[in-house]
Each structure stands twice: as C-alpha cells, then as structure tokens.
Design a protein around this motif. Sequence first.
Motif, PDB file in Angstrom:
ATOM      1  N   THR A 248       0.823  -1.379   0.086  1.00 22.75           N
ATOM      2  CA  THR A 248       0.076   0.018  -0.056  1.00 22.75           C
ATOM      3  C   THR A 248       0.767   1.134  -0.001  1.00 22.75           C
ATOM      4  N   HIS A 249       2.144   1.033  -0.018  1.00 26.55           N
ATOM      5  CA  HIS A 249       2.899   2.240   0.119  1.00 26.55           C
ATOM      6  C   HIS A 249       3.187   2.632  -1.535  1.00 26.55           C
ATOM      7  N   LEU A 250       4.093   1.778  -2.407  1.00 33.13           N
ATOM      8  CA  LEU A 250       4.186   2.203  -3.669  1.00 33.13           C
ATOM      9  C   LEU A 250       3.772   1.064  -4.541  1.00 33.13           C
ATOM     10  N   SER A 251       3.129   0.021  -4.221  1.00 35.60           N
ATOM     11  CA  SER A 251       2.522  -0.941  -4.957  1.00 35.60           C
ATOM     12  C   SER A 251       3.639  -1.965  -5.344  1.00 35.60           C
ATOM     13  N   CYS A 252       4.873  -2.139  -4.607  1.00 31.22           N
ATOM     14  CA  CYS A 252       5.769  -3.086  -4.880  1.00 31.22           C
ATOM     15  C   CYS A 252       5.140  -4.600  -4.521  1.00 31.22           C
ATOM     16  N   PRO A 253       5.521  -5.737  -5.112  1.00 34.15           N
ATOM     17  CA  PRO A 253       4.988  -7.027  -4.570  1.00 34.15           C
ATOM     18  C   PRO A 253       5.472  -7.613  -3.381  1.00 34.15           C
ATOM     19  N   VAL A 254       4.614  -7.712  -2.532  1.00 35.69           N
ATOM     20  CA  VAL A 254       5.098  -8.300  -1.049  1.00 35.69           C
ATOM     21  C   VAL A 254       5.608  -9.828  -1.229  1.00 35.69           C
ATOM     22  N   TYR A 255       6.248 -10.152  -0.175  1.00 35.04           N
ATOM     23  CA  TYR A 255       6.639 -11.748  -0.242  1.00 35.04           C
ATOM     24  C   TYR A 255       6.332 -12.240   1.209  1.00 35.04           C
ATOM     25  N   PHE A 256       6.307 -13.310   1.508  1.00 39.66           N
ATOM     26  CA  PHE A 256       5.737 -14.105   2.713  1.00 39.66           C
ATOM     27  C   PHE A 256       7.166 -14.498   3.371  1.00 39.66           C
ATOM     28  N   ASN A 257       7.339 -13.903   4.572  1.00 42.75           N
ATOM     29  CA  ASN A 257       8.282 -14.419   5.380  1.00 42.75           C
ATOM     30  C   ASN A 257       7.776 -15.317   6.357  1.00 42.75           C
ATOM     31  N   ALA A 258       7.839 -16.614   6.331  1.00 44.86           N
ATOM     32  CA  ALA A 258       6.903 -17.627   7.097  1.00 44.86           C
ATOM     33  C   ALA A 258       7.774 -17.683   8.512  1.00 44.86           C
ATOM     34  N   ALA A 259       9.140 -17.356   8.721  1.00 47.14           N
ATOM     35  CA  ALA A 259       9.792 -17.561  10.051  1.00 47.14           C
ATOM     36  C   ALA A 259       9.217 -16.415  10.843  1.00 47.14           C
ATOM     37  N   LYS A 260       8.933 -15.185  10.399  1.00 46.22           N
ATOM     38  CA  LYS A 260       8.401 -14.037  11.375  1.00 46.22           C
ATOM     39  C   LYS A 260       7.083 -14.016  10.999  1.00 46.22           C
ATOM     40  N   SER A 261       6.225 -14.674  10.191  1.00 50.67           N
ATOM     41  CA  SER A 261       5.191 -14.643  10.056  1.00 50.67           C
ATOM     42  C   SER A 261       4.501 -13.202   9.700  1.00 50.67           C
ATOM     43  N   GLU A 262       5.241 -12.548   8.605  1.00 50.40           N
ATOM     44  CA  GLU A 262       4.729 -11.306   8.151  1.00 50.40           C
ATOM     45  C   GLU A 262       5.110 -11.119   6.582  1.00 50.40           C
ATOM     46  N   LEU A 263       4.423 -10.099   6.031  1.00 49.95           N
ATOM     47  CA  LEU A 263       4.577 -10.124   4.732  1.00 49.95           C
ATOM     48  C   LEU A 263       5.560  -8.955   4.616  1.00 49.95           C
ATOM     49  N   VAL A 264       6.701  -8.981   3.560  1.00 48.41           N
ATOM     50  CA  VAL A 264       7.735  -7.930   3.536  1.00 48.41           C
ATOM     51  C   VAL A 264       7.743  -7.406   2.258  1.00 48.41           C
ATOM     52  N   CYS A 265       7.618  -6.103   2.097  1.00 44.36           N
ATOM     53  CA  CYS A 265       7.941  -5.230   0.925  1.00 44.36           C
ATOM     54  C   CYS A 265       9.484  -4.929   0.839  1.00 44.36           C
ATOM     55  N   PRO A 266       9.811  -5.622  -0.112  1.00 48.52           N
ATOM     56  CA  PRO A 266      11.470  -5.512  -0.374  1.00 48.52           C
ATOM     57  C   PRO A 266      11.866  -3.952  -0.807  1.00 48.52           C
ATOM     58  N   CYS A 267      10.947  -3.482  -1.430  1.00 47.87           N
ATOM     59  CA  CYS A 267      11.326  -2.021  -2.109  1.00 47.87           C
ATOM     60  C   CYS A 267      11.693  -1.169  -0.960  1.00 47.87           C
ATOM     61  N   HIS A 268      10.838  -0.668   0.033  1.00 43.02           N
ATOM     62  CA  HIS A 268      11.251   0.388   0.994  1.00 43.02           C
ATOM     63  C   HIS A 268      11.269  -0.275   2.519  1.00 43.02           C
ATOM     64  N   GLU A 269      11.245  -1.587   2.750  1.00 44.07           N
ATOM     65  CA  GLU A 269      11.177  -2.380   3.776  1.00 44.07           C
ATOM     66  C   GLU A 269      10.103  -1.905   4.835  1.00 44.07           C
ATOM     67  N   GLY A 270       8.913  -2.463   3.980  1.00 41.27           N
ATOM     68  CA  GLY A 270       7.615  -2.381   4.679  1.00 41.27           C
ATOM     69  C   GLY A 270       7.157  -3.718   5.345  1.00 41.27           C
ATOM     70  N   PHE A 271       6.458  -3.740   6.388  1.00 41.87           N
ATOM     71  CA  PHE A 271       6.176  -4.875   6.811  1.00 41.87           C
ATOM     72  C   PHE A 271       4.907  -5.002   7.402  1.00 41.87           C
ATOM     73  N   PHE A 272       4.295  -6.180   7.190  1.00 37.66           N
ATOM     74  CA  PHE A 272       2.732  -6.372   7.344  1.00 37.66           C
ATOM     75  C   PHE A 272       2.438  -7.743   8.166  1.00 37.66           C
ATOM     76  N   SER A 273       1.678  -7.607   9.143  1.00 39.07           N
ATOM     77  CA  SER A 273       1.254  -8.645   9.520  1.00 39.07           C
ATOM     78  C   SER A 273       0.512  -9.764   8.882  1.00 39.07           C
ATOM     79  N   ALA A 274       1.148 -10.987   8.934  1.00 38.24           N
ATOM     80  CA  ALA A 274       0.417 -12.062   7.788  1.00 38.24           C
ATOM     81  C   ALA A 274      -0.846 -12.276   8.337  1.00 38.24           C
ATOM     82  N   ALA A 275      -1.297 -12.209   9.662  1.00 37.84           N
ATOM     83  CA  ALA A 275      -2.381 -12.694  10.153  1.00 37.84           C
ATOM     84  C   ALA A 275      -3.676 -11.432   9.760  1.00 37.84           C
ATOM     85  N   ASP A 276      -3.233 -10.549   9.649  1.00 36.67           N
ATOM     86  CA  ASP A 276      -4.567  -9.680   9.314  1.00 36.67           C
ATOM     87  C   ASP A 276      -4.140  -8.569   8.189  1.00 36.67           C
ATOM     88  N   GLY A 277      -2.751  -8.538   7.807  1.00 30.60           N
ATOM     89  CA  GLY A 277      -2.478  -7.397   6.629  1.00 30.60           C
ATOM     90  C   GLY A 277      -2.133  -6.229   7.351  1.00 30.60           C
TER      91      GLY A 277
END
Lengths: 164, 83
Positions: free
Chosen positions: A102-131
């Motif tokens: 939701t920052h600049l539309s880069c595709p996020v990927y899933f980091n299962a170890a930390k249970s979060e979604l990561v945006c590699p462009c600008h280091e954005g992190f989202f909760s995998a449980a609720d986004g």
Amino acid sequence: MSSSWRQDFPVPSSEDSYVTRREFAKFMGLTSLAFFAGTFASAMRKLVLRFMGSPSSSVAVAGIEEIPVGGYKLFRYPSENDPCILLRLAEEKFVAFDQRCTHLSCPVYFNAAKSELVCPCHEGFFSAADGRPVAGPPKRGLPQLTVTTNKAQVWVRRSTEENA
Amino acid sequence: MSPKVPIRNRLNVVLQMVTVLITAILLGQLWLFTITLDAMENTAVSITVALAATTCSMVACAAVWMLIRFFLRTERSEAGEHA
C-alpha cells in the motif's frame, strides 16, 4: 533607425513578462477549477469502481493439500492485473491479501519465519494474520480477501468491507 | 480611503486581500483533493468521504470565482469613479 525600431516594438523587454491583475485572477480561478475537476474525477472513479466492479463471486485458487503449513501461493484475482497472495498460517487457517504494497505497489513476499509479509522496495512489513502494517513506510493495511475452504479447495472472494 | 491614494495602490490592496483569501481556499482544495485520492485508493474509506470532499471543493471553487468577480467589480467601479 533606432526610433523606427522602437515604434515597431513598443513594449520594453522588461515588461514582456508582465502579468496583469486580471490574468493573475484568471490563473487562480482556473487553478481552483482544476482542483475541483481532479477531486470530482477521483470521486467518480471511486463511485464507478464501487458500482461497476466485478461481483464478489468466489473463485477456487488452490487445493488444500497444495500448500503446506507456512507456505504460500500467488494468484490473480479478480482480474489478471490484480496479484494476490494466499498464505497457509496453520493447518486450518488460510488468509489471502492483495500482493501490492500500500506504499508504492511493490509486490510483497511472505516471510514464514516471522509470520509477516515484507515489501522489499522500502522495507515495509505487514502482519501475515490480518495484513495490518507493523513497520516501515506503509500506513494502510493490505486489502484482505475472504477465504473459505470447500471440497478440498481454497476459495477466495472480495471481503464485504472492500465492496462497501 | 483617501482620494489622494492612487487608484493603482488601492486596487493592489484589494487584490492582496483577495489573493490571500483565494490562496487559503486553494490550499483547502488541495487538501480535499488528497483526501479524495486516498479514498479512491483505499477501499476501506467510505464513498461518502469522497462525495463530501467533492461537494466542499465545488463550494470552494464557487467562492474563488465569486471573490474574483468581486475584485473585478471593484476594479471597474474604481475605474468608473476616476474616469
């Protein structure tokens, strides 16, 4: 010679860029009109997206056994231009989100170890449980899709909140 | 205002006042525009927000044109007095 030249071009070069009061007022008025036009167009686009958007029909995107716990699958919904990601967080828990940050539309990927979604462009992190955004520049959560399981398959559709 | 003050200066004062008002309104319109853009992108924001912002922007636009009209009318009447 000099005087005839001045007769032909009576405006001094210093006054060439002179702006009259009326021109200035007109510029401000047109700027205001442009702002209104932009606001109106944006509101109409939202209105059109709301009423003309595709109906929230469920679509099967993966088989239940296809994704292991901690795994994910990429799919596109509702159109080919809308990348989404389906996560399996637990044996019975599937969640799906729009894959665009939701920052600049880069595709996020899933980091299962930390249970979060990561945006590699600008280091954005989202909760995998609720986004919801947990760190980095994004201020809004990832749009979530409603996930159901039926007949050994995982189905997704737009959430009610998104349709509103 | 004293008639000794040149008409050009008097109109400049009026224009400055009108300009300040219009600038404030334009900034408000810019803010409303950003709100609508956000509503367009963020599906969680209600359509009512976008429609309310559009209505306010329309009112602001009308106010800007009324202020401009007021200024032009003042300019014309001042020029008429001193014709």
